[in-house]
Design a protein around this motif. Sequence first.
Motif, PDB file in Angstrom:
ATOM      1  N   UNK A 834       4.027  15.757  -2.404  1.00 56.31           N
ATOM      2  CA  UNK A 834       4.287  15.578  -0.968  1.00 56.31           C
ATOM      3  C   UNK A 834       3.401  14.483  -0.404  1.00 56.31           C
ATOM      4  N   UNK A 835       2.126  14.495  -0.802  1.00 57.48           N
ATOM      5  CA  UNK A 835       1.200  13.500  -0.297  1.00 57.48           C
ATOM      6  C   UNK A 835       1.598  12.093  -0.745  1.00 57.48           C
ATOM      7  N   UNK A 836       2.016  11.971  -1.980  1.00 56.19           N
ATOM      8  CA  UNK A 836       2.462  10.668  -2.472  1.00 56.19           C
ATOM      9  C   UNK A 836       3.689  10.192  -1.724  1.00 56.19           C
ATOM     10  N   UNK A 837       4.607  11.122  -1.428  1.00 52.64           N
ATOM     11  CA  UNK A 837       5.805  10.748  -0.671  1.00 52.64           C
ATOM     12  C   UNK A 837       5.421  10.225   0.715  1.00 52.64           C
ATOM     13  N   UNK A 838       4.475  10.914   1.362  1.00 56.02           N
ATOM     14  CA  UNK A 838       4.076  10.498   2.704  1.00 56.02           C
ATOM     15  C   UNK A 838       3.352   9.153   2.680  1.00 56.02           C
ATOM     16  N   UNK A 839       2.593   8.911   1.614  1.00 61.98           N
ATOM     17  CA  UNK A 839       1.828   7.670   1.570  1.00 61.98           C
ATOM     18  C   UNK A 839       2.711   6.452   1.321  1.00 61.98           C
ATOM     19  N   UNK A 840       3.771   6.611   0.586  1.00 62.25           N
ATOM     20  CA  UNK A 840       4.603   5.453   0.247  1.00 62.25           C
ATOM     21  C   UNK A 840       5.727   5.243   1.246  1.00 62.25           C
ATOM     22  N   UNK A 841       5.688   5.964   2.380  1.00 57.89           N
ATOM     23  CA  UNK A 841       6.701   5.791   3.419  1.00 57.89           C
ATOM     24  C   UNK A 841       6.029   5.378   4.720  1.00 57.89           C
ATOM     25  N   UNK A 842       5.633   4.112   4.822  1.00 57.26           N
ATOM     26  CA  UNK A 842       4.899   3.666   6.011  1.00 57.26           C
ATOM     27  C   UNK A 842       5.739   3.609   7.279  1.00 57.26           C
ATOM     28  N   UNK A 843       7.077   3.729   7.164  1.00 61.87           N
ATOM     29  CA  UNK A 843       7.916   3.603   8.345  1.00 61.87           C
ATOM     30  C   UNK A 843       8.005   4.890   9.154  1.00 61.87           C
ATOM     31  N   UNK A 844       7.430   5.984   8.661  1.00 62.10           N
ATOM     32  CA  UNK A 844       7.435   7.245   9.405  1.00 62.10           C
ATOM     33  C   UNK A 844       6.208   7.258  10.309  1.00 62.10           C
TER      34      UNK A 844
END
Length: 1409
Positions: A834-844
Amino acid sequence: MDVSNNEDKKGTVEPHDAVSKISICAQNGSIISAPVIQNSTVTGDINIALNYFPGPESEVTDTSTLITEYKKSVLSNYVYITEYTSRAGEQVLLNDRYTEPLIIQKHREKKERENETRYRGERFFSTRETNQRNQNIRLDQLFGPENGSKMVTGKAVILQGDSGSGKSITAQKIILDWASGELYAGLFDVVFHLRCKVLNGLSGEVSLLDLLNCSLAPEEIGQILKDIPQRILFIIDGFDELVLPGTEELLPPKPDIKSHSQAIVCSLLKGRMMRESFLLVTTRSTSVDKLEIVLKKPQCFVEIMGFSEKGVSEYFRKFFEDEEFSSQVYEQMKIHEMLYTACFVPVICWIVCTIFKRKGKNGVATSVLTTTTSIFVDIVLTLLKHHSSLNPHDELNLLKNLGQLAESGTPKRQVLFSRNNLPKAISDLPNIPFLCKFHQQERIYIKEMFRFLDLHFQEFFTALFYMLTDKAEVKIKVRELLESVGYGRHNMQLLPVIRFLFGLSNKKVSRLIPGEHTKSTSTIIRAELEIWISKVIEKNIMDSFYMSDFILHCLYELNDRNILKKVMKLWERSGINIHWSLKEVDSHVVMYSLQYSSRIMTMEVKSNAKDLKMLHPVLCRCTNLCLDFDSISDGDVDLLTSALGRRKNVGYLTMEDGALSDESVQKILETLSGQTSVGNIRLVMRNISNASVDLTMNFLVKQLTERKFSLCIASQAENMDKSLCSEFTIERKNDSFWFTVGHYNGHQGEISGEPGLCYYQGFSKISFGLCPFCAIPMTDLLKTSQNLRSFSDMKNTEFDANVDALLSFLSHVPGLTEVDIQAEYLTDIWTSKILSYLQVNPKIPHIKFHLSNLMISDEERVCSTFSVSRKPFEEFEMHDSEEKNPSLILAMDRSGSNGESVHPHRLNKPALVKLILSFPPLKGSSASYEVLFKRLYQLIQLTEQCPELDEHMDSLLLFLHSVPGLKEVKVWLNNLIESWAAGLFALFLSCSSLLHLQLKTSMSLVSDVESLDIMRDDGVRAQSAGEISDDSDEDGVSPPLNDCSDEINQSDSYELDSVERVVCSDIRMWRRLSGQCRVSLKCTSSSPRTKSLFSEIELILSENSEKTSSDWKNFLKAYIQCKGISIISPTFEESVDALLLSLHSMSAVNEVRLTTDRLTENLAVKIFSMCHTAPSLHNICLQVEYSNTHSELNVCSSLNITRNTDSTLTVDIQLASDSMTETSPSFISFISPCSEISKLDGQELFETLGILKGLEDGCEEHEELVGVLMSTLLSVSGLQKVRLKISSLTENWMKKCLFLTEVCPSLQEIRFDCIESGGLLLEEVERILQSSQMDTDCRIIITGMKRSKAMNGCTAVMMDTSRSSSACDQKVKVSFFRDSLTRRFTIDNIETEDTNDDDPEDEDIIFYY
């Protein structure tokens, strides 16, 4: 003579002239009086026995047998009670009525009584019971030690209570429970009951044996009294009703002696009779002072306060045989706030229950009109009848005087009255059933105070005052009352009075009020009330929540259809808005008032679904609706949709505890789709299925407008496996559409299902927002989320696959703007994904991920709280770089869920407590968070004593250095030791992206908050160092995280070497955009062992500090050596020199600021020396802590040395002084060449200043030392400027100043700042300057306040008006310089803060500040 009941014992009487004997005996135990024998001489022993007990020839019954027989008679006589309304033969079982009252064993304070009287409803009960918590006692504790103390148990207990508080029924309950063996079985063998009201009716003389008339014969009672006097309890009920003897009467000492009944009771009370027995005396509060005088000691005081809230509920349940009927009436009473509050008085509670019981179940359900005022009238009349002995005329006068008293206090919010406040007519009455009397201690006096039963009774009597006012005055007084409230905008405390006034004007109610003219006064008052209520509506203030409620109640109380029609017609013109929560009786009030209205603007309803049918006609006429129902079933839906109709504004429609089907939800949503606007909707279903989700999505499509709305469907299913989720919400706010799936009723935490199997709750909430709206496969998300609710295996591959499915779903949602995920338990692998997903999505732009428990794969917990958040850019809170790409904030807290440490003992506490990281979301980031979690898990197992600690700490810091774009690190430790501090310094200096680093901890021995905070200015909010709080997270980390102050508990002992390793209380470091850094160290400990000589050190480092080879460890070690020492310590010199040397060796240090609690000559001299030997040091400041600024132990409060760009030094010395006197000079500043500062005799300078502090300006010694000071300054070659802040400018100061200019040709400027009046005038200064021999171009500057010539009697020549146009009372700066041609001093300039055109001819300048 022998008078005895034994025949074999003879008494003899010998006549004077004979030797014959006379025998007198009393047979069968009868009582005889001593005979009168005349003309006889008595010889021998005399024995007179008055024995009223049976003789040996009589049959003696065993005492226990007599008590058993007595108990039987008590059980038959006391098991029933007769109520006020009981007819012949009607009785009620005592236990069917008795409810345990609230009894306390303390005297309440004035504020407590005042608040209790003012509060209403549930707040009244909660406040009262909160105040009495742990003070309430039971009946079996009445004769125990007071408050559990070591005080002697009271032989006499005073049970005080207000009128109708339940004293008599409590007394009856005590004797009944004793007789049945439930009370005092081991304490009292016999309990007797005496009612004072009955005793007053007895005439003639009787004995105690006669008063204790029961199933036993007098001689049998006498036997009991003789055998067990110490195990007898006398209950004397109603002392306040006892008519005490008017004259001093001999009190009978024994139970058989006859006297008046009042005398016998007094003898018992005083202990003249039956001294060894116990007493329980009930009395009203009005008679306590009299009772205390006559009652034997030791005494114990208790107060019966009536019912608690629980007691009121229990009484209602007991009173009504039908449980449903009881619940119905009780719930209705809770809404009737006035009556509900009054029900704490048991007699009022009985009256209210009796009234509603007469109405019957159907009457309550259909609300046969019963107004609050009518019930209060019933209460007052009942109390008058049964709790006072006044005739009708006196009763009417009592009501008038009570009304007068109430009216005098209510407008002023006065609820407590002294005896002086009472009208004369009632101040002398012994018992007033509506007033409570108590004694209040004020200083050393005891003051007698009164109050009404509660605030509602005071308000009722205030209204009654107007009803009983003479006809000629009533109109004026009522009009004044109504005008004083300003149509509801002022004096809100009078609105309940007006409501009662409406109720008393009710034609049926007014007939019940005593008095001949109430009919005519009620007519006048009713007319005034009609005019007033019409004006209230015309003023259009009915939008007020309270006023709409108030007006409807007033109309209901008045019950006048003609007035009701007029008012509602008028109200319709401005629009009827009912902002009100409705339940039961309130709904009847609304229905009554709105029956004549054809159009209602707004109606807010909070009610039960069963009221829907009754409210339906009103709801149909509303334009705007806000509905909140406790429960709605499928059978109610048609009625609800009919009430909603079409084209209305539905502000909200919420329900709880419902069980709607998909079909019912569809009907409601279709109806809502036809409305003009829809707000928040919450519908409760049996379970949530794909079909119900489709219904909500279809509704969303129909509502794709600019309007905001929210639709939530919730499930109340007992088996949540049958429902896709607990809640499903769709919402539009701003420009985004939000979707939320909640699992709130699943497995909460760890729950054992099958033996040996443990279930964990997984995801509890998945929420996301998108803009613009687009079709998304919501059923896929619901299916995935359902599989993520719980798990039993930490290596569950299916759960792992569903985590991947969830992240895949979110990745394919177009326009994703916000994500909010909450979970209870997750492993490190799932969390890393989950943390990796959040880190690689800067547009959120907005991210929130909260996890309560982070586990590693072997089911061990890494931390109790884990959260990730990302906030949009907020001006002044983040650096500009955050605007386009806000950082993710990751926080981990290893404390327990309740905030306590996993390891309660300090020696076993792990070093690491909490960690917060901040980094930007970057595509392609390669950071492995599983590695971070495992390293954290290894660290939390280690304490400071573990040798592996440093190794694992370095491993953690190495990982942090590898995090791409790392901006911020915060670490909480148990103790900030040297290795941690040095490691974090190194991390900051080596990690170029790191903008802020902070370390917090707590010193165990002194419990100081410790922190290391390192921050670059280009990564910090726009605030100064002093503005950053140690206890708050500026980054907005989620609330469940606890600060170390909550995590780390204090300990009384700890290993000394651990304490010595603690660096300081606070270290902070900032880096400016230029690259320059600022470091601040603080040690706020107050313990002598850990207190530092320097409580604060601030350093400014040059821009190349990241490349410097400065040894921070040496600096930290030197700072630690300064802890636990003082200026008298033998290591003082060595420790200070070592610290200053470490600073000197750090070439990157440009500025130093040291703060200490003692600034002595030695310390100040060392600072001078350091400035000379450290040419790279631009500024050094030594200052005293603020709290010690005025200490006489300090030679000065601050010393500041600044290296200027022109190779000169500026020395500023602020002298210490106490808060009462001002030192002169209080400030000295001078500028000299850097190369010459070493010639200054610092020791002499500060010794001179130290002596000057204690001298008065102008005295001979002071003038001499001023000369020494000037000579010391002259020892510095090339002296350029001197500035002195002095009390006032005197001739001596001017001469010393001129002396400097004459012998120091390099001197360019001398400045005097004057702070007091009484100095030289401007013209006097000019005269002194002109007479001087000074031949340099030195400028003289003097500052002071401009004053008029008349000030202080000044008569000198006035200043030339052309020089300044400033007004008086302004600060001015006058500059003198020597003219190059005339060589005379002239005024170069007079500067002021403000100027005006006033004529200054009559003004002079006096130099003081």
